[in-house]
Design a protein around this motif. Structure first.
Motif, mmCIF file in Angstrom:
data_model
loop_
_atom_site.group_PDB
_atom_site.id
_atom_site.type_symbol
_atom_site.label_atom_id
_atom_site.label_comp_id
_atom_site.label_asym_id
_atom_site.label_seq_id
_atom_site.Cartn_x
_atom_site.Cartn_y
_atom_site.Cartn_z
ATOM 1 N N ALA A 37 0.129 -8.406 -11.114
ATOM 2 C CA ALA A 37 -0.612 -7.996 -9.930
ATOM 3 C C ALA A 37 -1.777 -7.093 -10.327
ATOM 4 N N THR A 38 -2.728 -6.950 -9.430
ATOM 5 C CA THR A 38 -3.776 -5.944 -9.580
ATOM 6 C C THR A 38 -3.246 -4.626 -9.034
ATOM 7 N N VAL A 39 -3.247 -3.591 -9.862
ATOM 8 C CA VAL A 39 -2.746 -2.280 -9.454
ATOM 9 C C VAL A 39 -3.923 -1.319 -9.429
ATOM 10 N N ASP A 40 -4.331 -0.894 -8.241
ATOM 11 C CA ASP A 40 -5.449 0.030 -8.061
ATOM 12 C C ASP A 40 -4.900 1.399 -7.678
ATOM 13 N N ILE A 41 -5.113 2.386 -8.559
ATOM 14 C CA ILE A 41 -4.648 3.757 -8.334
ATOM 15 C C ILE A 41 -5.883 4.624 -8.160
ATOM 16 N N THR A 42 -6.108 5.133 -6.959
ATOM 17 C CA THR A 42 -7.348 5.849 -6.668
ATOM 18 C C THR A 42 -7.063 7.195 -6.010
ATOM 19 N N ASP A 43 -7.953 8.161 -6.289
ATOM 20 C CA ASP A 43 -7.972 9.455 -5.595
ATOM 21 C C ASP A 43 -6.611 10.137 -5.606
ATOM 22 N N THR A 44 -6.032 10.251 -6.794
ATOM 23 C CA THR A 44 -4.712 10.859 -6.958
ATOM 24 C C THR A 44 -4.853 12.305 -7.417
ATOM 25 N N GLN A 63 0.829 -1.198 0.000
ATOM 26 C CA GLN A 63 0.000 0.000 0.000
ATOM 27 C C GLN A 63 0.868 1.254 0.000
ATOM 28 N N VAL A 64 0.493 2.209 -0.873
ATOM 29 C CA VAL A 64 1.117 3.532 -0.921
ATOM 30 C C VAL A 64 -0.028 4.529 -0.784
ATOM 31 N N LYS A 65 -0.187 5.118 0.404
ATOM 32 C CA LYS A 65 -1.412 5.849 0.696
ATOM 33 C C LYS A 65 -1.123 7.226 1.305
ATOM 34 N N ILE A 82 -1.742 -4.165 -5.381
ATOM 35 C CA ILE A 82 -0.921 -2.999 -5.065
ATOM 36 C C ILE A 82 -1.868 -1.800 -5.011
ATOM 37 N N THR A 83 -2.030 -1.217 -3.842
ATOM 38 C CA THR A 83 -2.974 -0.125 -3.637
ATOM 39 C C THR A 83 -2.218 1.191 -3.577
ATOM 40 N N VAL A 84 -2.557 2.105 -4.488
ATOM 41 C CA VAL A 84 -1.938 3.433 -4.540
ATOM 42 C C VAL A 84 -3.086 4.429 -4.391
ATOM 43 N N SER A 85 -3.238 5.007 -3.219
ATOM 44 C CA SER A 85 -4.474 5.713 -2.903
ATOM 45 C C SER A 85 -4.219 7.030 -2.183
ATOM 46 N N GLY A 86 -4.918 8.083 -2.626
ATOM 47 C CA GLY A 86 -4.941 9.340 -1.898
ATOM 48 C C GLY A 86 -3.658 10.134 -1.924
ATOM 49 N N ASN A 87 -2.797 9.906 -2.911
ATOM 50 C CA ASN A 87 -1.503 10.592 -2.963
ATOM 51 C C ASN A 87 -1.601 11.904 -3.743
ATOM 52 N N VAL A 125 -7.237 3.184 -12.870
ATOM 53 C CA VAL A 125 -7.005 4.541 -12.376
ATOM 54 C C VAL A 125 -8.362 5.187 -12.198
ATOM 55 N N SER A 126 -8.696 5.561 -10.979
ATOM 56 C CA SER A 126 -10.018 6.151 -10.735
ATOM 57 C C SER A 126 -9.902 7.320 -9.770
ATOM 58 N N GLY A 127 -10.756 8.317 -10.017
ATOM 59 C CA GLY A 127 -10.832 9.450 -9.105
ATOM 60 C C GLY A 127 -9.624 10.345 -9.097
ATOM 61 N N ALA A 128 -9.018 10.600 -10.257
ATOM 62 C CA ALA A 128 -7.807 11.430 -10.304
ATOM 63 C C ALA A 128 -8.136 12.849 -10.750
#
Length: 720
Positions: free
Chosen positions: A464-471, A395-397, A429-434, A498-501
Motif C-alpha cells: 500500500a501507499t503509506v502517507d505519514i504527514t504532520d506528525t 485514515q488515522v487523523k 493509508i493516510t496517517v495525518s496530524g497525530n 514521512v513529511s512535516g514531522a
C-alpha cells in the motif's frame, strides 16, 4: 481549551484543560485529540504529603503505567491536594491500591471533609495474560468517579486522603455534569416494562421487552442503576437513550451480543459498567459484541470494566462512534474486526485499555474507507494506542496518544494477520496530524524497542501507499519512526513517505529501520536526539537494505548509529564500537548442520556451558555468524565447555570472511587448534591486520575428540 491546548499541555507535562464539545473553537476539528467535557490534573503536579514516584518505563511498574510515567503514593492518612482548574460538581480519579486490598479516598474541599468518599479496590487490576508472550502482570490502575454533591469553583482546593490502605493517585478529572435529561416524547421507558432503577432486581427482561416494543422509536433509560444478568440481541431499528452517562447506569458485563442485524441502532447517553476482572478471550464480555448493522451510532457513552468496549464483526457499514469514554478494559477499547465500510470513530476518550485502544483488523474481508479521527488515548498498558492491521484506504487523523506500555507503539500500521483469511494493507493509508507523547516501549520478546510510530511488514510486504504527514512526536523513550518486519522474516516495507514531522527529545534515534524497504523523508525536524539520527540494520542478515531518501527540509538527525551489533541506549549518544566487547554475542548464527538440541545459537549466547555441535560423521561442517555491519576484526576466541569431562582435543579449521554474505575469502588458512581443559579449553585465532568483515565463517574439517565440529562460544574482538 481546544484539543490543541490539550496536546500542548500533555507534551509539557502540565494539566490539560478542555471545554465541552459545544464550546469548542472552530479550529478544534483540525487539532489533535478529542474535545473533552472534563479537565485532567496530574497528581505529581499537585501538593502532597505523600511520595512522588517515577518517571519509569520499566514494564510492570506502577510508574510505567501512569499518565506522564509519574504518580503520587499515599500511605493511610496522607493526602494529595489539587487546585480545581474549573467549575466542577464531579470528580473521576485514576488510582491503584496493592493487590488484594480495598479502602477509600476521603474528599476534602477547601479543608472541609465531605460525607461522600471514593471507594478504591484492586478488584479490577493486576491482570495476567500468560498466553501473550512477554506480558507481565499489568493493568495496575483503575478509575473511580464521584458526584460531589456540591459545586467547586476554579481555584478551590480539593484533597484526597488515603484511608485503610496505601493508594497511588495518578490523575484527577474535574467535570461539570449537567442535570439529568428529560424523557423523549413517545419513548418506551424500561421502568414501564418492570426495570428496577435501584439495581437490586434483574432488569434484563424489562430491557428486552422495551426494545421489542420501541421498534422504530426510542427506549428510555431513566436516572438510576439497572442490573443486567445476560446480553441483549435482536436489537435493530431502535434508539436506546439514557439521561446522561453519570445518571443512567447499566451494571452488567455484556450488553449487546448479536452477529447481525438490519441496523439503524443508536446507543447514547448512558453508562455500562461491568464486573470483568480478568481477560478471557473466548467470553463476549463486551458492550457490543458482533454487529449493530449498517447506519448505526454510538455516542455519549461511559464504558468501564469490560473486556472490550466494542468488538465489531459483520456488517457495520457507515457506523459512527463518537464522544464516548472507554475506561479500564482488560483488552481492546474498540476493534473493527473486518467487513466494514465507511466507519467513523471520532472524538472519543480511551484510558487504561489492556490491548490496542483502537484497532482495525481486516479478517475475512478488508475494512475499507474507515477512519480513527480526533481521539484522545492515554495509557494502553499492553499494546498500541492505534493499530491498523490490514485494510484498504484507511485514515488515522488528528489523534492524541500518550504513554503506551509494553508491546506497543503509539500508532502501528501493520500487516500482522494473527489468523486467516487476512487482507493486507492496500490502497492509501493516510496517517495525518497525530500527536504522540511518550509513546513506544521496550518489547520483551524482541529485547529491543518499538518506536512511537511503527510500520510493520509482519506477515507480508507492504504494498500500500503509506502517507505519514504532520506528525508531532514528543519524549518518545526510544525511537520516533520504526520500520520492522516483526516476525523476523524480513518482508519489505516500501511506498512510505514521512513529511512535516516534529520530533522532540526522542530517547534513541529518529528512524529505526530493521527491515528491507524504502521511505522518503521531507521536512522532518528533530531536536534532543538521544543517540543518533538513524539506526539502519535490516534483519535477518542478507534480507536486503532499507533506503532512506532525503526529500529536503530535514534537520537534526543526520548521523547514523555505527554498530549494528548493539542497540542504542536512551540518551547515551553513539560511542562507536567498543573494542573490548565481544561482537558475536547474541548475533544471528547459522550452521551447515546441528546435532539434536546443540543449535548454532548456543555458540553465541554468552554461556560457555552450552555448545553447538554439528551433524556427526559429516565433515566438513561450518558455523557462520552475522556481526550486523562490517568490522575490522583482529582476534577470535574459540571455546569449549571448561569442565574436565571435556578431554583435550584438536579441531582443524579455517576462517573465512565476507562483507555482503555472498562473496567469501579465506582469512586464515586451515590448521589445527588445541582445546585443553587444563588451560580453559580455549583457542585464540589472530586475524591479519584487522580484517574487514561482517560475516564470519568457521570451516571445520576434523576433530580428534569427537566426529563433529564443536564450539561453546565464538567470540570476536577488535583488539589483538
Amino acid at each position: 481549551m481546544t484539543a490543541a491546548a490539550v496536546a500542548a499541555a500533555l507534551a509539557a507535562g502540565t494539566p490539560a484543560v478542555t471545554a465541552p464539545p459545544a464550546a469548542a473553537a472552530p479550529e478544534a476539528a483540525a487539532a489533535a485529540g478529542a474535545d473533552l467535557p472534563f479537565t485532567s490534573v496530574e497528581a505529581e503536579s499537585a501538593t502532597t504529603t505523600g511520595t512522588r514516584i517515577g518517571p519509569d518505563h520499566t514494564q510492570g511498574t506502577l510508574a510505567s503505567e501512569a499518565s506522564g510515567r509519574q504518580a503520587v503514593r499515599l500511605t493511610a492518612g496522607q493526602r494529595v491536594e489539587f487546585t480545581a482548574p474549573r467549575a466542577a460538581n464531579a470528580l473521576n480519579t485514576v488510582y491503584s491500591v496493592p493487590d488484594g486490598q480495598t479502602g477509600t479516598l476521603s474528599v476534602y474541599v477547601n479543608g472541609r471533609k465531605l460525607s461522600r468518599t471514593i471507594p478504591v479496590t484492586s478488584k479490577y487490576s493486576y491482570v495476567d495474560t500468560p498466553w501473550i508472550a512477554g506480558s507481565k502482570t499489568h493493568h495496575l490502575f483503575d478509575d473511580a468517579r464521584l458526584l460531589l454533591g456540591q459545586n467547586v469553583q476554579a481555584g478551590d482546593k480539593v484533597a484526597l486522603e488515603a484511608t485503610g490502605t496505601q493508594v497511588t493517585v495518578d490523575v484527577a478529572d474535574f467535570e461539570q455534569v449537567a442535570a439529568a435529561a428529560s424523557r423523549p416524547a413517545g419513548s418506551v421507558s424500561v421502568t414501564d416494562r418492570g426495570a428496577d432503577p435501584s439495581g437490586q432486581g434483574d432488569s434484563t427482561q424489562a430491557f428486552r421487552d422495551a426494545i421489542a416494543a420501541a421498534r422504530g422509536g426510542t427506549v428510555w433509560i431513566p436516572p438510576g442503576e439497572y442490573r443486567l444478568t445476560s446480553s441483549l440481541n435482536g436489537v435493530q431499528d431502535v434508539t436506546i437513550q439514557g439521561a446522561g452517562n453519570w445518571h443512567s447506569v447499566v451494571r452488567g458485563s455484556r450488553f449487546i451480543d448479536q452477529s447481525s442485524g438490519s441496523g439503524d441502532v443508536h446507543l447514547k447517553d448512558f453508562a455500562v459498567i461491568g464486573e470483568v476482572t480478568e481477560r478471557v478471550d473466548s467470553s463476549p464480555d463486551n458492550f457490543v459484541n458482533g454487529s449493530l448493522g449498517p447506519d448505526s451510532t454510538v455516542s455519549g457513552m461511559w464504558l468501564q470494566h469490560l473486556k472490550v468496549g466494542l468488538w465489531l464483526t459483520g456488517n457495520n457499514d457507515n457506523l459512527v462512534v463518537e464522544r464516548n469514554r472507554v475506561l479500564d478494559m482488560t483488552a481492546d477499547g474498540l476493534n473493527l474486526n473486518g467487513t466494514a465500510k465507511n466507519v467513523r470513530v471520532r472524538d472519543n476518550f480511551l484510558r487504561n485499555t489492556g490491548d490496542d485502544a483502537l484497532a482495525m483488523w481486516s479478517l475475512y474481508s478488508p475494512d475499507t474507507d474507515s477512519s480513527f479521527e480526533n481521539n484522545t488515548i492515554s495509557q494502553p498498558n499492553l499494546a498500541n494506542g492505534i493499530a491498523i492491521y490490514g485494510g484498504t484506504d484507511i485514515q488515522v487523523k488528528n489523534n492524541l496518544i500518550a504513554d503506551t506500555n509494553a508491546l506497543g507503539s503509539g500508532i502501528a500500521i501493520s500487516n500482522q494477520k494473527f489468523m486467516d483469511p487476512f487482507f493486507p494493507l492496500a490502497g492509501t493509508i493516510t496517517v495525518s496530524g497525530n500527536t504522540l507523547v511518550r509513546t513506544g516501549a521496550m518489547n520483551p520478546n524482541w529485547q529491543h524497542p518499538m518506536g512511537a510510530l511503527r510500520v510493520d511488514s509482519y506477515d507480508s510486504a507492504i504494498g500500500a501507499t503509506v502517507d505519514i504527514t504532520d506528525t508531532t512526536i514528543t519524549d518518545s523513550p526510544y525511537s520516533a519512526f520504526e520500520f520492522v518486519s516483526g516476525s523476523g522474516r524480513g518482508f519489505a516495507a516500501r511506498n512510505v513517505t514521512v513529511s512535516g514531522a516534529t520530533v522532540g527529545n526522542t530517547g534513541t534515534v529518529v528512524v529505526q529501520a530493521e527491515t528491507p524497504g524504502a521511505a522518503t523523508f521531507r521536512n522532518v525536524r528533530a531536536t534532543g536526539v538521544g543517540a543518533a539520527g538513524v539506526y539502519n540494520c535490516p534483519y535477518p542478515a542478507g534480507s536486503g537494505t532499507f533506503a532512506l531518501t532525503d526529500g529536503g527540509g530535514n534537520s537534526g538527525w543526520d548521523s547514523t548509529w555505527s554498530d549494528c551489533s548493539t542497540w542504542p541506549q536512551p540518551g547515551r549518544g553513539d560511542p562507536g564500537p567498543d573494542p573490548d566487547r565481544n561482537l558475536a554475542k547474541g548475533r544471528p548464527a547459522t550452521a551447515t548442520g546441528s546435532a539434536d538440541v546443540y543449535t548454532p545459537g548456543k555458540a553465541v549466547d554468552g554461556d560457555a556451558d552450552t555448545y553447538w555441535e554439528s551433524t556427526n560423521n559429516a565433515f566438513p561442517q561450518s558455523l557462520t555468524v552475522d556481526l550486523g555491519s562490517p568490522q575490522a576484526v583482529r582476534r577470535l576466541v574459540l571455546k569449549l565447555p571448561p569442565q574436565a569431562a571435556w578431554q583435550a582435543r584438536t579441531q582443524t579449521l579455517s576462517v573465512q570472511g565476507s562483507t555482503d554474505g555472498s562473496a567469501w575469502s579465506t582469512v586464515v588458512a586451515s590448521r589445527g587448534y588445541r582445546f585443553d581443559p587444563a588451560t580453559g579449553n580455549t583457542a585464540t585465532v589472530a586475524l591479519p591486520g584487522g580484517t574487514n568483515l561482517r560475516h564470519l565463517r568457521l570451516q571445520v574439517s576434523a576433530n580428534t575428540g569427537w566426529p563433529a565440529a564443536q564450539f561453546s562460544e565464538v567470540e570476536v574482538y577488535l583488539t589483538d
